[in-house]
Scaffold this motif. Structure first.
Motif, PDB file in Angstrom:
ATOM      1  N   LEU A   3       0.561  54.879  25.400  1.00  0.00           N
ATOM      2  CA  LEU A   3       0.521  53.682  24.561  1.00  0.00           C
ATOM      3  C   LEU A   3       1.926  53.239  24.162  1.00  0.00           C
ATOM      4  CD1 LEU A   3      -2.430  54.686  22.185  1.00  0.00           C
ATOM      5  CD2 LEU A   3      -2.509  53.002  24.003  1.00  0.00           C
ATOM      6  N   VAL A 150       0.262  67.057  32.429  1.00  0.00           N
ATOM      7  CA  VAL A 150      -0.989  66.312  32.279  1.00  0.00           C
ATOM      8  C   VAL A 150      -0.784  64.851  32.667  1.00  0.00           C
ATOM      9  CG1 VAL A 150      -2.734  65.514  30.651  1.00  0.00           C
ATOM     10  CG2 VAL A 150      -1.862  67.822  30.473  1.00  0.00           C
ATOM     11  N   ILE A 153      -1.019  64.705  36.360  1.00  0.00           N
ATOM     12  CA  ILE A 153      -2.277  65.117  36.978  1.00  0.00           C
ATOM     13  C   ILE A 153      -3.382  64.080  36.771  1.00  0.00           C
ATOM     14  CG2 ILE A 153      -4.153  66.784  36.724  1.00  0.00           C
ATOM     15  CD1 ILE A 153      -2.093  68.967  36.682  1.00  0.00           C
ATOM     16  N   ILE A 154      -3.433  63.492  35.581  1.00  0.00           N
ATOM     17  CA  ILE A 154      -4.541  62.569  35.317  1.00  0.00           C
ATOM     18  C   ILE A 154      -4.543  61.370  36.275  1.00  0.00           C
ATOM     19  CG2 ILE A 154      -5.565  60.990  33.607  1.00  0.00           C
ATOM     20  CD1 ILE A 154      -5.252  63.154  31.560  1.00  0.00           C
ATOM     21  N   MET A 157      -5.899  62.555  39.516  1.00  0.00           N
ATOM     22  CA  MET A 157      -7.332  62.791  39.504  1.00  0.00           C
ATOM     23  C   MET A 157      -8.115  61.493  39.472  1.00  0.00           C
ATOM     24  SD  MET A 157      -7.647  66.186  37.130  1.00  0.00           S
ATOM     25  CE  MET A 157      -9.400  66.406  37.302  1.00  0.00           C
ATOM     26  N   MET A 161     -10.825  60.357  42.076  1.00  0.00           N
ATOM     27  CA  MET A 161     -12.129  59.882  41.607  1.00  0.00           C
ATOM     28  C   MET A 161     -12.543  58.600  42.329  1.00  0.00           C
ATOM     29  SD  MET A 161     -12.871  58.776  37.679  1.00  0.00           S
ATOM     30  CE  MET A 161     -14.065  57.504  37.306  1.00  0.00           C
ATOM     31  N   PHE A 186     -24.027  61.530  38.524  1.00  0.00           N
ATOM     32  CA  PHE A 186     -22.883  62.108  37.818  1.00  0.00           C
ATOM     33  C   PHE A 186     -22.310  63.321  38.548  1.00  0.00           C
ATOM     34  CE2 PHE A 186     -21.015  64.710  34.371  1.00  0.00           C
ATOM     35  CZ  PHE A 186     -20.106  63.785  33.878  1.00  0.00           C
ATOM     36  N   LEU A 190     -18.593  64.014  40.059  1.00  0.00           N
ATOM     37  CA  LEU A 190     -17.670  64.890  39.342  1.00  0.00           C
ATOM     38  C   LEU A 190     -17.323  66.133  40.152  1.00  0.00           C
ATOM     39  CD1 LEU A 190     -16.288  65.057  36.511  1.00  0.00           C
ATOM     40  CD2 LEU A 190     -18.118  66.612  35.868  1.00  0.00           C
TER      41      LEU A 190
ATOM     42  N   PRO B  21      -3.789  71.734  32.343  1.00  0.00           N
ATOM     43  CA  PRO B  21      -3.757  70.289  32.626  1.00  0.00           C
ATOM     44  C   PRO B  21      -4.951  69.814  33.451  1.00  0.00           C
ATOM     45  CG  PRO B  21      -1.800  71.387  33.533  1.00  0.00           C
ATOM     46  CD  PRO B  21      -2.562  72.416  32.780  1.00  0.00           C
ATOM     47  N   VAL B  22      -5.430  70.680  34.349  1.00  0.00           N
ATOM     48  CA  VAL B  22      -6.601  70.282  35.142  1.00  0.00           C
ATOM     49  C   VAL B  22      -7.826  70.159  34.234  1.00  0.00           C
ATOM     50  CG1 VAL B  22      -8.168  71.013  36.986  1.00  0.00           C
ATOM     51  CG2 VAL B  22      -5.715  71.256  37.268  1.00  0.00           C
ATOM     52  N   VAL B  24      -7.820  69.325  31.118  1.00  0.00           N
ATOM     53  CA  VAL B  24      -7.677  68.060  30.399  1.00  0.00           C
ATOM     54  C   VAL B  24      -8.074  66.901  31.315  1.00  0.00           C
ATOM     55  CG1 VAL B  24      -6.040  66.530  29.247  1.00  0.00           C
ATOM     56  CG2 VAL B  24      -5.883  68.983  28.895  1.00  0.00           C
ATOM     57  N   GLY B  25      -7.643  66.981  32.580  1.00  0.00           N
ATOM     58  CA  GLY B  25      -8.002  65.948  33.557  1.00  0.00           C
ATOM     59  C   GLY B  25      -9.504  65.865  33.764  1.00  0.00           C
ATOM     60  N   ILE B  26     -10.184  67.028  33.840  1.00  0.00           N
ATOM     61  CA  ILE B  26     -11.633  67.019  34.034  1.00  0.00           C
ATOM     62  C   ILE B  26     -12.325  66.376  32.830  1.00  0.00           C
ATOM     63  CG2 ILE B  26     -13.697  68.461  34.353  1.00  0.00           C
ATOM     64  CD1 ILE B  26     -11.883  70.496  35.801  1.00  0.00           C
ATOM     65  N   TYR B  28     -11.132  64.117  31.000  1.00  0.00           N
ATOM     66  CA  TYR B  28     -10.835  62.690  31.108  1.00  0.00           C
ATOM     67  C   TYR B  28     -11.752  62.008  32.137  1.00  0.00           C
ATOM     68  CZ  TYR B  28      -7.610  58.716  30.987  1.00  0.00           C
ATOM     69  OH  TYR B  28      -7.048  57.490  30.823  1.00  0.00           O
ATOM     70  N   ILE B  29     -11.856  62.672  33.321  1.00  0.00           N
ATOM     71  CA  ILE B  29     -12.689  62.137  34.397  1.00  0.00           C
ATOM     72  C   ILE B  29     -14.167  62.125  33.987  1.00  0.00           C
ATOM     73  CG2 ILE B  29     -13.453  62.590  36.770  1.00  0.00           C
ATOM     74  CD1 ILE B  29     -10.666  61.705  36.818  1.00  0.00           C
ATOM     75  N   GLY B  30     -14.593  63.212  33.308  1.00  0.00           N
ATOM     76  CA  GLY B  30     -15.981  63.282  32.839  1.00  0.00           C
ATOM     77  C   GLY B  30     -16.306  62.102  31.950  1.00  0.00           C
ATOM     78  N   LEU B  32     -14.703  59.240  31.878  1.00  0.00           N
ATOM     79  CA  LEU B  32     -14.660  58.002  32.670  1.00  0.00           C
ATOM     80  C   LEU B  32     -15.964  57.789  33.440  1.00  0.00           C
ATOM     81  CD1 LEU B  32     -11.155  57.669  34.378  1.00  0.00           C
ATOM     82  CD2 LEU B  32     -12.129  56.286  32.564  1.00  0.00           C
ATOM     83  N   PHE B  33     -16.436  58.864  34.115  1.00  0.00           N
ATOM     84  CA  PHE B  33     -17.681  58.751  34.879  1.00  0.00           C
ATOM     85  C   PHE B  33     -18.857  58.431  33.957  1.00  0.00           C
ATOM     86  CE2 PHE B  33     -15.994  61.328  38.630  1.00  0.00           C
ATOM     87  CZ  PHE B  33     -16.055  60.252  39.495  1.00  0.00           C
ATOM     88  N   ALA B  34     -18.918  59.138  32.810  1.00  0.00           N
ATOM     89  CA  ALA B  34     -20.015  58.894  31.873  1.00  0.00           C
ATOM     90  C   ALA B  34     -19.997  57.434  31.428  1.00  0.00           C
ATOM     91  CB  ALA B  34     -19.905  59.826  30.668  1.00  0.00           C
ATOM     92  N   LEU B  43     -19.638  63.383  27.248  1.00  0.00           N
ATOM     93  CA  LEU B  43     -19.301  64.333  28.319  1.00  0.00           C
ATOM     94  C   LEU B  43     -17.786  64.459  28.493  1.00  0.00           C
ATOM     95  CD1 LEU B  43     -22.016  63.338  30.951  1.00  0.00           C
ATOM     96  CD2 LEU B  43     -22.094  65.168  29.249  1.00  0.00           C
ATOM     97  N   ILE B  46     -16.134  68.741  29.362  1.00  0.00           N
ATOM     98  CA  ILE B  46     -16.543  69.611  30.468  1.00  0.00           C
ATOM     99  C   ILE B  46     -15.375  70.495  30.904  1.00  0.00           C
ATOM    100  CG2 ILE B  46     -17.359  69.642  32.870  1.00  0.00           C
ATOM    101  CD1 ILE B  46     -18.882  67.076  32.266  1.00  0.00           C
ATOM    102  N   ILE B  70      -3.158  64.899  23.984  1.00  0.00           N
ATOM    103  CA  ILE B  70      -2.879  63.928  25.039  1.00  0.00           C
ATOM    104  C   ILE B  70      -3.731  62.680  24.846  1.00  0.00           C
ATOM    105  CG2 ILE B  70      -3.015  63.503  27.526  1.00  0.00           C
ATOM    106  CD1 ILE B  70      -0.841  65.448  26.959  1.00  0.00           C
ATOM    107  N   VAL B  75      -4.665  57.260  24.312  1.00  0.00           N
ATOM    108  CA  VAL B  75      -5.810  56.361  24.193  1.00  0.00           C
ATOM    109  C   VAL B  75      -6.147  56.059  22.742  1.00  0.00           C
ATOM    110  CG1 VAL B  75      -8.195  55.932  24.878  1.00  0.00           C
ATOM    111  CG2 VAL B  75      -6.731  57.335  26.339  1.00  0.00           C
TER     112      VAL B  75
END
Lengths: 252, 201
Positions: A3, A150, A153-154, A157, A161, A186, A190, B21-22, B24-26, B28-30, B32-34, B43, B46, B70, B75
């Protein structure tokens, strides 16, 4: 992904650690000060700092969500706060009470102040600067690595995705429809992202070990230390304010 | 080294550290998908739970803490306040996982309930302190209003408000993490355990 807003302002040039002190003070002071006025004075100060940093408009979306919840807090507490006794007026059989309203207003000032204080940090500090400042203050460099990785990585990912979603859709997987269809979608989405990123950790661990991640001894920094002015003065000033408020609380 | 010492150890393997970090990424992705699938759940934990299952309570707790930091930086600053909840979820999930509570779906439900209750118990005081007890979720706040008008107890109302919102979400989160954990190859699951014998990759 952050941000952070890149500007030149007084607030931007303050040490990230000092901003952390400010957050601490912004949480503690309205809470222990024995006066209702402390809450709005602090809020006014936080908002002024956001304005000085010229990032107030960027804080609006965050504050918008908070304002929505706080509006419901005012309504619900004015109607149903357990300490309600003095009614302002009645709508039908439901009374709107002063005690609940003032209680809710206090919550609003405190909550908005805390959100503003965090926003000052988040909007005016580059995350990597914050991490580096913390490591220089004694945070373990390994945790520092975790925090900054992080941010790499995000986005990776999120890209994976997108690929997985396209792949599964091209195989005919439904991602729209009733709730059951969407829940079933889902896991095929995932699962592969998680698996591939976990497999990547194996390689990353190897790469880090080869580069001496576990090596003991003094770690050096890639960047030169940034110098910030008045850090000590500001930090001691904030500690002083908190101590004064504590004494004020004890005496009153 | 006894099992008890090793699960609370702060000396992590490099693999366990890069897991954070992975995780944290999961998360984040969870989330996003939800959101993309318009599921009525968050979610967003996860990864925290999965990292607890893989590498124990301390890594789980660190994943939870760093996740909220993070998320707060990128966000939504409010998430800093709920970092405490994430830390305790990681601790509980990791402890139960290493006590053998993730050997079947039935047991995983128990872990889910325990993690859910933990989240509710930690979040309720934070909600009362920060929001006067509400959560910002429509159905939860409707229940909050009803209970408070009937009993006059902010704490009971806030507890139930958080319970109806959080418990189903956390049970499904843990089940999702367990579902992923089950299908991971052993070469991967052994990588993160704090055991010198398996640290060589």
């Amino acid at each position: 992904m952050s941000l952070y807003v890149n500007r030149h302002s007084l607030v931007h040039s303050v040490d990230p650690i000092t901003k952390l002190y400010y957050i601490g003070a912004a949480i503690v002071v309205p809470f222990i000060a024995p006066s209702f006025h402390a809450a709005w004075v602090c809020l006014l100060l936080s908002v002024s700092l956001l304005l000085i940093a010229r990032v107030f408009h960027r804080a609006m979306p965050i504050l918008g969500f908070v304002a929505f919840v706080l509006a419901t807090v005012i309504v619900i507490q004015s109607l149903f706060h357990p300490g309600n006794a003095t009614a302002w007026f009645h709508i039908g059989s439901i009374g709107v009470y002063q005690e609940g309203f003032w209680y809710a207003l206090g919550i609003c000032f405190r909550a908005t102040n805390i959100v503003c204080a965090f926003s000052i940090l988040v909007l005016t500090t580059k995350p990597s600067d914050l991490v580096e400042a913390l490591v220089r203050k004694g945070l373990s460099p390994r945790i520092g690595y975790v925090l900054s990785s992080v941010f790499q990585i995000i986005p990776q990912m999120v890209a994976t995705m997108g690929t997985i979603t396209d792949a599964q859709r091209s195989r005919g997987m439904e991602t729209e429809g009733n709730l059951l269809v969407r829940i079933r979608a889902f896991f095929p989405l995932l699962g592969p992202v998680v698996l591939s990123s976990l497999l990547n950790t194996k390689e990353r661990a190897l790469a880090l070990q080869v580069r001496g991640f576990n090596a003991t001894g003094e770690k050096t920094f890639l960047h030169e230390q940034q110098t910030y002015q008045y850090s000590a003065v500001l930090q001691w000033g904030l500690i002083g304010v908190v101590i004064i408020v504590v004494i004020w609380r004890i005496l009153s | 080294m006894s099992a008890n010492q090793s699960i609370w150890s702060f000396r992590f393997s490099v693999a366990a550290i890069v897991l954070i970090p992975v995780a944290v990424g999961i998360n984040y992705i969870g989330k996003l998908f939800a959101g993309a699938l318009k599921l009525p759940l968050w979610l967003d934990a996860i990864g925290t739970v999965l990292s607890s299952m893989l590498a124990g309570p301390i890594i789980g707790a660190l994943s939870g803490l760093i996740n909220n930091i993070i998320y707060g930086l990128t966000v939504d600053p409010i998430s800093f306040i709920y970092a405490l909840t994430s830390v305790f979820m990681g601790l509980v999930a990791g402890y139960m996982a290493f006590k053998g509570w993730i050997s079947s779906w039935g047991k995983a439900v128990v872990v889910g309930l325990a993690v859910g209750i933990t989240a509710v118990v930690i979040s309720t005081p934070l909600n009362v302190w920060f929001w006067g007890g509400q959560t910002g979720n429509f159905w939860g706040d409707a229940l909050f209003t009803y209970v408070m008008s009937q009993t006059g107890s902010t704490w009971l109302a806030s507890f139930l408000d958080e319970l109806v919102v959080d418990l189903p979400d956390k049970v499904i989160t843990v089940l999702a993490a367990y579902g992923i954990y089950r299908i991971l190859p052993q070469s991967l699951t052994m990588l993160y355990k704090n055991n010198n014998k398996t640290e060589s990759i």
